[in-house]
Structure formats: structure tokens, C-alpha cells
Design a protein around this motif. Sequence first.
Motif, short mmCIF file in Angstrom:
data_model
loop_
_atom_site.label_atom_id
_atom_site.label_comp_id
_atom_site.label_asym_id
_atom_site.label_seq_id
_atom_site.Cartn_x
_atom_site.Cartn_y
_atom_site.Cartn_z
N ASN A 179 0.81 -1.21 0.00
CA ASN A 179 0.00 0.00 0.00
C ASN A 179 0.85 1.26 0.00
O ASN A 179 0.50 2.26 0.61
CB ASN A 179 -0.96 0.01 1.19
N LYS A 180 1.99 1.21 -0.65
CA LYS A 180 2.83 2.40 -0.77
C LYS A 180 3.53 2.35 -2.12
O LYS A 180 4.11 1.34 -2.49
CB LYS A 180 3.86 2.46 0.35
N SER A 181 3.46 3.43 -2.86
CA SER A 181 4.12 3.49 -4.15
C SER A 181 5.10 4.64 -4.18
O SER A 181 4.99 5.60 -3.43
CB SER A 181 3.09 3.66 -5.26
N PHE A 182 6.06 4.55 -5.08
CA PHE A 182 7.05 5.60 -5.29
C PHE A 182 6.91 6.15 -6.70
O PHE A 182 6.49 5.44 -7.61
CB PHE A 182 8.46 5.05 -5.08
N ARG A 183 7.30 7.38 -6.89
CA ARG A 183 7.27 7.99 -8.21
C ARG A 183 8.63 7.92 -8.89
O ARG A 183 8.75 8.22 -10.07
CB ARG A 183 6.82 9.44 -8.12
N ALA A 184 9.66 7.53 -8.14
CA ALA A 184 11.00 7.41 -8.71
C ALA A 184 11.75 6.35 -7.93
O ALA A 184 11.66 6.29 -6.70
CB ALA A 184 11.74 8.75 -8.64
N LEU A 185 12.49 5.48 -8.63
CA LEU A 185 13.23 4.39 -8.01
C LEU A 185 14.61 4.26 -8.65
O LEU A 185 14.77 4.51 -9.84
CB LEU A 185 12.49 3.05 -8.17
N ASP A 186 15.59 3.85 -7.85
CA ASP A 186 16.89 3.45 -8.41
C ASP A 186 17.57 2.51 -7.42
O ASP A 186 17.28 2.52 -6.22
CB ASP A 186 17.77 4.67 -8.68
N ILE A 187 18.48 1.67 -7.95
CA ILE A 187 19.21 0.70 -7.16
C ILE A 187 20.69 1.03 -7.24
O ILE A 187 21.23 1.31 -8.31
CB ILE A 187 18.96 -0.74 -7.65
N LYS A 188 21.38 0.95 -6.10
CA LYS A 188 22.81 1.23 -6.03
C LYS A 188 23.60 0.20 -6.82
O LYS A 188 23.17 -0.94 -6.99
CB LYS A 188 23.25 1.24 -4.56
N SER A 189 24.78 0.58 -7.28
CA SER A 189 25.56 -0.26 -8.19
C SER A 189 25.97 -1.60 -7.59
O SER A 189 26.20 -2.57 -8.32
CB SER A 189 26.81 0.49 -8.67
N ASP A 190 26.08 -1.70 -6.26
CA ASP A 190 26.41 -2.99 -5.65
C ASP A 190 25.16 -3.74 -5.21
O ASP A 190 25.25 -4.79 -4.55
CB ASP A 190 27.37 -2.82 -4.47
#
Length: 433
Positions: A312-323
Motif C-alpha cells: 500500500n505504498k508506491s514511489f514515483r522514482a526508483l533506483d538501485i545502487k551499483s552494488d
Amino acid sequence: MNKYLLLTVAVLIFLFCASANAQLIGEGDTLWYKTGLPTITQVQFTPDGTKLGVYGEGIFIMYNSENGVELWRLKFPFFTNNFQFSIDGSLVYVLTPSEKTVFGYSSQTGEIIETNTYGNETNETYWNLWLTPNPNRFLFTSPTGKNAIYDKQQGSIIIEKLNNDNSKMYSSPYSNYFIKAKAFLVGNDWKFRVSLWDVNTLDFITNLAEEFGDLVGGGEAKISYNGKYAATNFGTRALQIWDLENKKLFKEYSPTIKTETTSGGGPQLVLAFGHDNETIINCGGYYLDDLKPASTTLTNFINDKRAIMFENKSFRALDIKSDDTQFAGGKGSNLVILKLKKDAVPVKDSKLESGSVIYPNPTSGIVNIPMNCVNTIKYEIFNSSGKLIKSSNLSGVSGNLLTIDFTQYPSGVYSVKFYCGKEVEQYQVVRGE
């Protein structure tokens, strides 16, 4: 427990509503968070993972990704749509349409280090900037459907083409392809198209998908860091993984219920690939039986391990760290950075009422698929290339198992869609030998 710790826990619960079922992210795994920021539209880690860039409302902020210390911020004196880190992470590239210039800001200080201006060679004003595998070339896109390649060494646009398709575009400096996604009306019905293009020549290659289907709340597409896969996440559609080398559908995770977005938040169907090229964070769908609307999940699409991150929570922007040890999520004026535990959850497969597994285990030909919506009016079967191969009306049938014989079709991956009014249920069937 001291007052500061209590306040921190309370604020995090209020902002991000991590549920008791958040199996992937355990208590205390929040590294840091920020509130009261400009409305966030993009978050991105530097290639080495040491910094995090956050953009919204014309303001760019650079953070230390480990402790959340703000390193610098800048209010751009012009309009811009997006930013991109250079491959080595030393620069933040920003395209300003009014100046027809790409500015390269130092990721250390925020000072302008590089300028790249186009002008006389085109009458077009470009709005979006993407990197290409060639570090000396940028890919520009415009709302009119024009695309262009700018060469830094020549100081000008060297290729410019109009394809009359002003759809959303997505590119990656790790791939020789870029993809476009577009929804358009055909009569009174919406049709959806995902197309593949050559980033070096700007030529059209093929349509990955073209079929009828509505889009709700926007969506996003991304290309993996090895350039082999792409993913699309649009509206009521499934999360789809595309094999770019073979130019076909690789995996599909179908929502069991119509995808929803929280009211007033704008498009909240976003995703990000892990740098291991096997995992993807996806926001905005019912991809597990017990998920609620707009949940965020982590999926290893190679072995189909999936986990709840937030319900029940959404994000408008996501990214994952290189490791692949952290992820950053931006929602409104809030930013949260959490640790990832990719091996902390079991495999969870969707099972039918009959106990038979549709996906990922292949079938020899006969499957029973539940029709959960009331008054199902028809079903359709699509092959892996998105071609409709069967359509059948089902007036008056509801709440039952439908038996479909796939022995007449060759081995492959098929999508079965049930239409109930404006709602669509979708299942994936793998036809084995």
C-alpha cells in the motif's frame, strides 16, 4: 528506547507505511530519509554508488548515499526534464531546451565543467537527454517525434530523424537499442505499442508488442545494465521483461486484479533494474496474491523469486545502487534509502484454485484458468510476439474455471486475457513440449 529513536520510528511509519508483511526490508534497515523536499521526479545513484542525485521542481540535490549528508544543491536557471550521470560519474548532464545546450556539472562541487551547444544544424528544440554507449554522443528526443544524435567532438547534431511518433522514449548507455512506448486510440478502444529502435542510426527495428489494452496512471520502461533486457510497467498491463537480443517477450508477471494508483499522486508505475541484471524493483501492481494496490516489490526475473517490500505504498522514482545493496525511493516530497536483502525471501508462485501452477511451470497443453470477475464477456490468447491468435465470447459465464487446450499451439509463452467490462484479468501460460 530514547525519544529520538521513537520519533524516527514514528516518522518512518507515518511516511512509508511499511507493513508487518514487509519480508524483504526488516526493522532498522532504513539507512536515512529526507522530508520536505521539492516534489521528486527522479532519483539516481552515481555509477560508483557513493552519491545519490535527486531532482524535482527545477532543483537538483546531491547526497552522500551512505549517510544522507547533503553535498550540494542547485536550482537550475532554466527548464529541464531529466538528468544523467556520465559513465564515470564525474559529471551530471542536463539539457536545457531554451539554450539548446547540455551542461555538464561537476558531481563533486556542482560547478559547470562542460557545455555542449547545438543550434544552426536544426530548427528543432529538444526536451530530453539520454546517454549512448559512445561517451561522446548524446541522444535527444522531442515532443514532436524527432530524435537526434549529438556528437561532442564535432560539436553538433550529426543525425536527426522524424518518425512521427511522439511516444515516451527510454534509453541506456549500456545498450545499442532504445525503446518507445505509446498508447493511442483506435476507434473507441486504446491500443498499446512498445517499439525497438537502433540508438546509432535512429532507425526503427521492430514492435515488441502491439495490442489492445488500456493504460492507467502512466508507466515506465527501463533497459538493463547489460543491455540484454528491457522492462515495461504500464497501467493495467503486466510487468513484462523483454529479451532485446532475440527481440521477444522473456517473462511476464500478470496482475490478478486491475492495477491501481493512489489518488492525487500522478503516475506511480515505475521500476528499476538491479546491476546484477537479474533483479528488478517494480511499483504499482498486484504481483503477489496478498499485495494491496500500489505495492512495491523486488523480483529476480531469472529464477522468479519475488518479495514484498512495501504494501500500500508506491514511489514515483526508483533506483538501485551499483552494488545492489540499497535502493532509493522518492514519493512526493519524501525520500527514503533502504538496504536490500535479495536472498531474504522464499519463492512465491501464483497458484490456481485447482492447485495447478500456470507459471512458471510449463503445461503439456491443458490448463484450467479461474475467471474471477463477474460476467466475463470474452477471453483472448496472445503469443509471445503479442499477436492475437484466438478470441472467444463468454457471455453469462462467471466465477468458474475455464479449460483451454494449448496442444494446437507450438511451445512458447502465451498471455490469456479475460475481459469483464472495462476490467482485464491476465494470466501467463507456458506451453512446453
